[in-house]
Design a protein around this motif. Structure first.
Motif, PDB file in Angstrom:
ATOM      1  N   ASN A  65       0.829  -1.208   0.000  1.00  0.00           N
ATOM      2  CA  ASN A  65       0.000   0.000   0.000  1.00  0.00           C
ATOM      3  C   ASN A  65       0.866   1.262   0.000  1.00  0.00           C
ATOM      4  O   ASN A  65       0.535   2.259  -0.653  1.00  0.00           O
ATOM      5  CB  ASN A  65      -0.926   0.012   1.215  1.00  0.00           C
ATOM      6  CG  ASN A  65      -1.960  -1.079   1.168  1.00  0.00           C
ATOM      7  OD1 ASN A  65      -2.275  -1.604   0.104  1.00  0.00           O
ATOM      8  ND2 ASN A  65      -2.503  -1.436   2.328  1.00  0.00           N
ATOM      9  N   THR A 103      -3.440   8.290  -1.703  1.00  0.00           N
ATOM     10  CA  THR A 103      -4.011   7.270  -0.831  1.00  0.00           C
ATOM     11  C   THR A 103      -3.010   6.991   0.277  1.00  0.00           C
ATOM     12  O   THR A 103      -1.960   7.625   0.363  1.00  0.00           O
ATOM     13  CB  THR A 103      -4.343   5.980  -1.621  1.00  0.00           C
ATOM     14  OG1 THR A 103      -5.119   5.093  -0.787  1.00  0.00           O
ATOM     15  CG2 THR A 103      -3.100   5.257  -2.097  1.00  0.00           C
ATOM     16  N   ILE A 125      -6.411   2.327   2.779  1.00  0.00           N
ATOM     17  CA  ILE A 125      -6.649   1.088   2.022  1.00  0.00           C
ATOM     18  C   ILE A 125      -7.028  -0.049   2.967  1.00  0.00           C
ATOM     19  O   ILE A 125      -7.984  -0.792   2.718  1.00  0.00           O
ATOM     20  CB  ILE A 125      -5.416   0.717   1.181  1.00  0.00           C
ATOM     21  CG1 ILE A 125      -5.165   1.786   0.124  1.00  0.00           C
ATOM     22  CG2 ILE A 125      -5.620  -0.644   0.516  1.00  0.00           C
ATOM     23  CD1 ILE A 125      -3.849   1.621  -0.627  1.00  0.00           C
ATOM     24  N   THR A 154     -10.658  -1.727   2.691  1.00  0.00           N
ATOM     25  CA  THR A 154     -10.626  -2.957   1.894  1.00  0.00           C
ATOM     26  C   THR A 154     -10.029  -4.159   2.619  1.00  0.00           C
ATOM     27  O   THR A 154     -10.266  -5.292   2.217  1.00  0.00           O
ATOM     28  CB  THR A 154      -9.810  -2.747   0.606  1.00  0.00           C
ATOM     29  OG1 THR A 154      -8.410  -2.672   0.932  1.00  0.00           O
ATOM     30  CG2 THR A 154     -10.226  -1.493  -0.127  1.00  0.00           C
ATOM     31  N   ARG A 160      -7.652   5.950  -7.864  1.00  0.00           N
ATOM     32  CA  ARG A 160      -7.455   5.240  -6.590  1.00  0.00           C
ATOM     33  C   ARG A 160      -8.678   4.435  -6.177  1.00  0.00           C
ATOM     34  O   ARG A 160      -8.593   3.556  -5.314  1.00  0.00           O
ATOM     35  CB  ARG A 160      -7.083   6.220  -5.487  1.00  0.00           C
ATOM     36  CG  ARG A 160      -8.180   7.211  -5.141  1.00  0.00           C
ATOM     37  CD  ARG A 160      -7.789   8.077  -3.951  1.00  0.00           C
ATOM     38  NE  ARG A 160      -8.872   8.979  -3.584  1.00  0.00           N
ATOM     39  CZ  ARG A 160      -8.856   9.739  -2.504  1.00  0.00           C
ATOM     40  NH1 ARG A 160      -7.821   9.697  -1.686  1.00  0.00           N
ATOM     41  NH2 ARG A 160      -9.876  10.525  -2.229  1.00  0.00           N
ATOM     42  N   VAL A 182      -6.195   0.495  -6.172  1.00  0.00           N
ATOM     43  CA  VAL A 182      -5.679  -0.024  -4.899  1.00  0.00           C
ATOM     44  C   VAL A 182      -6.215  -1.415  -4.585  1.00  0.00           C
ATOM     45  O   VAL A 182      -5.666  -2.121  -3.735  1.00  0.00           O
ATOM     46  CB  VAL A 182      -6.012   0.925  -3.725  1.00  0.00           C
ATOM     47  CG1 VAL A 182      -5.407   2.291  -3.958  1.00  0.00           C
ATOM     48  CG2 VAL A 182      -7.513   1.021  -3.493  1.00  0.00           C
ATOM     49  N   ASN A 229     -12.966  -7.750  -1.478  1.00  0.00           N
ATOM     50  CA  ASN A 229     -12.826  -6.743  -0.427  1.00  0.00           C
ATOM     51  C   ASN A 229     -13.160  -7.452   0.880  1.00  0.00           C
ATOM     52  O   ASN A 229     -14.202  -8.099   0.986  1.00  0.00           O
ATOM     53  CB  ASN A 229     -13.827  -5.614  -0.721  1.00  0.00           C
ATOM     54  CG  ASN A 229     -13.822  -4.514   0.297  1.00  0.00           C
ATOM     55  OD1 ASN A 229     -13.674  -4.736   1.495  1.00  0.00           O
ATOM     56  ND2 ASN A 229     -14.023  -3.291  -0.169  1.00  0.00           N
TER      57      ASN A 229
END
Length: 323
Positions: free
Chosen positions: A21, A30, A35, A39, A153, A157, A257
């Protein structure tokens, strides 16, 4: 005599390059904190240089041959599910066929976005049940990284690259039947998720050259669909099969996710321990995610498993299996 399908081997593969990340945060607005919070994803793997989708799928095909003890010449059919093929033609499956030397097989690709593995598994089951095919590979492989807009983004990501797959073989023993029940659906919606659209020409011109668009998804709509429509399909299938959620050894969801998987677990009133997941390490690997998660627990299977996946189309499919 009835013929059934038995899943006899499973495999998975990811490329070596790990992308964190923090690395993505250097090229877009981001952060690792954002993230992970939204997610659950920590890292993903990207194919680099010459390692295209067919290369990932070939790694899985070789694993299936090794685990089954079969020669490549014994393979009758190779189905590759992907939305990131090496090319529009020839099929990525044909490249895998050539790579492993499966000279007696025929091969084709399927496109059902992130639901691809469930659609491919269902299709392979029908070929086996016809009695004409003995050894069928279903491989889901994606190099999502090559389709990303790294300025977006809201999509970039999420995704990683990987491949997973299974080998199906026939059995005449009902107790060995792996495909117990299924439900596949699409909604004919081309706007919520799309990728690789090729536009018609506007003029006959030497400057015209085919171009495709990057992957796009309307994240909130996808989340709503995945946590409302998809669980309904899952519970309906279980009711039809006269199986309760608590009867399941595992539920293997599309690895889109972690928050979606948690929501589905809550709706089925099941603990997350029953939901094998790899999204933290590998990101959303599109059609490969379910196949990879299945491969990770395949040797441990002793009871029924519900596979469910959803993606562009909007396509969604649930299959109740056993080893």
């Amino acid at each position: 005599m009835a013929i059934y399908s038995k899943i006899t081997a499973a495999g998975q593969y990811v490329p070596q390059r790990v992308v964190t990340n923090d690395e993505l945060a250097t090229i877009m607005e981001t952060s690792d904190e954002w993230i992970q919070a939204h997610t659950g994803i920590v890292t993903r793997h990207f194919a680099m240089d010459d390692e295209n989708t067919s290369a990932l799928a070939t790694q899985v095909a070789q694993q299936l041959l090794t685990k089954s003890g079969l020669a490549a010449s014994a393979i009758d059919l190779i189905i590759v599910t992907t939305i990131t093929p090496d090319a529009l033609t020839p099929a990525t499956a044909c490249l895998v066929q050539a790579n492993i030397g499966a000279d007696n097989a025929f091969a084709f690709d399927m496109s059902a976005a992130c639901a691809g593995f469930t659609f491919g598994l269902s299709t392979a089951d029908k070929f086996i049940r016809s009695g004409q095919y003995q050894n069928v590979m279903v491989i889901s492989a994606e190099v999502n990284s090559k389709m990303m807009d790294f300025k977006d983004r809201t999509a970039a990501v999420f995704f990683g690259d990987g491949a997973g797959g299974v080998l199906l073989q026939p059995t005449t023993e009902p107790a060995e039947n792996s495909i117990l029940a299924e439900k596949l659906q699409t909604q004919g919606n081309a706007t919520v998720i799309h990728s690789g659209r090729v536009q018609p020409i506007t003029a006959i011109s030497a400057s015209n050259y085919p171009q495709t668009d990057a992957f796009y998804q309307a994240g909130r709509e996808v989340f709503k669909f995945a946590t409302t429509v998809v669980p309904t399909q899952m519970t309906t299938l279980l009711q039809t099969a006269q199986v309760t959620p608590k009867d399941l050894q595992y539920v293997i969801c599309h690895q889109a996710n972690l928050r979606i998987i948690e929501q589905i677990a809550a709706k089925l009133d099941l603990p997350m321990a029953k939901f094998p997941h790899n999204v933290q390490k590998f990101g959303n690997t599109s059609s490969a995610g379910v196949a990879m998660a299945l491969a990770s627990v395949f040797d441990q299977l002793t009871g029924p498993v519900l596979l469910t996946a959803f993606g562009g189309g909007l396509a969604y499919g649930s299959i109740l299996i056993q080893k």
